[in-house]
Motif scaffolding. Sequence first.
Motif: not given
Length: 256
Positions: A183-205
């Motif tokens: 469960d902890s690993i799944h939560f960490s992967i989900k947070k990491a995915s969200q962070l990668v998406k935010e970084i991607g959006r910021q880089v695109a901007t």
Amino acid sequence: MGSEELAEIEGRIQDIFRALSNGFQKLEKIKDSNRQSRQLEELTDKMRECKRLIKEYDRELKESDYKNDPDTSKILNEKKQSMIKELNSYVALKKQYATNLENKRVDLFEGPGEGFVEDNSLLASNMTNQQLMDHGNHMMDETDQALGRAQKVVHETVAVGTETAAALKAQTEQMSRIVNELDSIHFSIKKASQLVKEIGRQVATDRCIMALLFLIVIGVIAIIIVKIVNPHNKDIRDIPGLAPPVPARKLLWNSI
């Protein structure tokens, strides 16, 4: 009357002997242990009845002994001893089958009365009281040993059950920890995915802003180049810092 009674009892005893002989022959052909046990129980009942009849025969013989001549009494006593020996042989055969089957239930059922002709009135010449006591003590020792073995098996079974329960509990706890970690690993992967998406959006901007700034800089550079190449271009004279300077003399003339 006594001779007729003795003859009748003897006839009944002989009938039982024939039934015992046929029963043991049948027992040899039986392969199933449960059926053998039941057959031994039936033969045991017949031997018990035979013992009772021999004791009755002995009692009648003693009551009519004074009526018989010595030769007749001797013959009748020899018959009695012969019947006792024959019954003893069946008892020994029955013991042998019971030992081979290791049927404790039959042994306990027979108990102290297993030797039907071990009665003092019948076997006083073959077994003393001390031997009877020793035999009883031996049977009690065997029973105690059997109970001890059974108790040991019970303790071992309880110990194995306890160990199994402890192992199952440990495995259950381990599985719970694994599930929590997953469960902890799944939560960490989900947070990491969200962070990668935010970084991607910021880089695109940032790339869009940089591209816009690059276009502005290119435009300014282009204007400067055009102005340098063609300073009299009226389309860009109003741009601050890029309009050509007005000659001073012309301004002075105009003022005059």
